[in-house]
Design an enzyme around this catalytic site. Sequence first.
Site, PDB file in Angstrom:
ATOM      1  N   ASP A  47      -2.603   5.370   1.401  1.00 61.64           N
ATOM      2  CA  ASP A  47      -4.024   5.711   1.275  1.00 61.64           C
ATOM      3  C   ASP A  47      -4.401   6.806   2.279  1.00 61.64           C
ATOM      4  OD1 ASP A  47      -3.944   4.148   3.548  1.00 61.64           O
ATOM      5  OD2 ASP A  47      -5.441   2.687   2.875  1.00 61.64           O
ATOM      6  N   SER A  48      -3.413   7.240   3.090  1.00 64.22           N
ATOM      7  CA  SER A  48      -3.596   8.439   3.911  1.00 64.22           C
ATOM      8  C   SER A  48      -3.973   9.625   3.034  1.00 64.22           C
ATOM      9  CB  SER A  48      -2.313   8.753   4.686  1.00 64.22           C
ATOM     10  OG  SER A  48      -1.201   8.779   3.821  1.00 64.22           O
ATOM     11  N   ASP A  86       0.213   1.864  -1.642  1.00 63.78           N
ATOM     12  CA  ASP A  86      -0.781   1.204  -0.796  1.00 63.78           C
ATOM     13  C   ASP A  86      -1.878   0.553  -1.628  1.00 63.78           C
ATOM     14  OD1 ASP A  86      -0.328   1.178   1.912  1.00 63.78           O
ATOM     15  OD2 ASP A  86      -1.305   3.106   2.308  1.00 63.78           O
ATOM     16  N   LYS A 116       1.978  -2.150  -0.449  1.00 61.26           N
ATOM     17  CA  LYS A 116       1.798  -2.312   0.995  1.00 61.26           C
ATOM     18  C   LYS A 116       0.347  -2.682   1.262  1.00 61.26           C
ATOM     19  CE  LYS A 116       1.786   1.283   4.022  1.00 61.26           C
ATOM     20  NZ  LYS A 116       0.402   1.151   4.534  1.00 61.26           N
ATOM     21  N   GLU A 118      -2.470  -3.966   4.623  1.00 63.76           N
ATOM     22  CA  GLU A 118      -2.677  -4.024   6.073  1.00 63.76           C
ATOM     23  C   GLU A 118      -3.161  -5.414   6.482  1.00 63.76           C
ATOM     24  OE1 GLU A 118      -5.253  -0.834   7.330  1.00 63.76           O
ATOM     25  OE2 GLU A 118      -4.032   0.692   6.311  1.00 63.76           O
ATOM     26  N   GLU A 189       2.554   0.375  13.141  1.00 67.66           N
ATOM     27  CA  GLU A 189       1.920   1.672  13.413  1.00 67.66           C
ATOM     28  C   GLU A 189       1.198   1.652  14.759  1.00 67.66           C
ATOM     29  OE1 GLU A 189      -0.476   3.370  10.283  1.00 67.66           O
ATOM     30  OE2 GLU A 189      -1.175   5.003  11.574  1.00 67.66           O
TER      31      GLU A 189
HETATM   32  O1  KIV Z   1      -1.311   5.486   4.287  1.00 63.01           O
HETATM   33  C1  KIV Z   1      -0.235   5.807   4.808  1.00 63.01           C
HETATM   34  O2  KIV Z   1       0.293   6.911   4.635  1.00 63.01           O
HETATM   35  C2  KIV Z   1       0.423   4.821   5.650  1.00 63.01           C
HETATM   36  C3  KIV Z   1       1.580   5.273   6.486  1.00 63.01           C
HETATM   37  C4  KIV Z   1       1.126   6.183   7.537  1.00 63.01           C
HETATM   38  C5  KIV Z   1       2.362   4.140   7.008  1.00 63.01           C
HETATM   39  O3  KIV Z   1       0.029   3.702   5.671  1.00 63.01           O
END
Ligand code: KIV
Length: 282
Positions: A47-48, A86, A116, A118, A189
């Site tokens: 989600d970056s 994510d 993934k 959090e 992280e």
């Molecule tokens: O959103 C993302 O790119 C991430 C990575 C930085 C681990 O969660």
Amino acid sequence: MVNDKVRVPDLARMKAARTPIAMLTAYDYPFARIFDQAGIDVLLIGDSLGMVVQGADSTLPVTLGEIIYHVKMVVRGRQRALVVADLPFLTYQVSVEQALRNAGRLIKEGGAEAVKLEGGITMAETIRRLVDIDIPVMGHIGLTPQSVHRMGGHRVQGRQSGNGPGCRERLLEDALAVEQAGAFSLVLEGIPAELAREITDRAAIPTIGIGAGAACDGQVLVMHDVLGLSEAFVPRFAKPYANLWQDASAAAASYIREVRERAFPAAEHTYGASRGKGARPS
Ligand code: KIV
């Protein structure tokens, strides 16, 4: 390096064999293809993308639909790498049912092979239920960007001085809770390197670090940081291996100049009236 298609259980094998896991974010077809052909083990549609692709100042506005859109492109571009997607903010925290449904969409509609999310202890039940229906989960603890407001910014976690007493122990407990809930790997992280080493030594599942030192079982970076595709800010933990911002900017400036000078298009870029005369072969 695993030569065949990387699958979820391969990451555990890589930890056992002490083979470092290389993971990068990717958000579209060409970069997925470039990284896959270069031998990357895991591609993350993070989600970056809210920050590096959409230009937002946090990951919070990213929607599930946007992640699915990007997952589809990445899946088309990769042959070997494991694809992890994510779950964005507020697509899994409301209820376990919400998490199951939305994680299922990343797999079913997007084509991701794992998701993934959090969070540590508070997400353990959600992880357990996802794993129960065979959705592989990668955990993510430490500096969790979806908690930006609670953390007061994107700040290193697990430092007694900055995060208060007990924060180290809490992160250790979070890591073990994620593992016991059935996650197949864990992103660490923005935490001190010695804490990441301790978690890595104690966890049976592979840890993948970003700003967490060299002792993790693998490393992940945002592709824009690796390729030098960010205009100015490069985080301390990242290493730019190229400067594509500068290259792209120089290329665009050359193109603009040549258009203005009528140097482009030249004869070789121009179609003639008859076949074969300056035309592309059909
Ligand atoms: O959103 C993302 O790119 C991430 C990575 C930085 C681990 O969660």
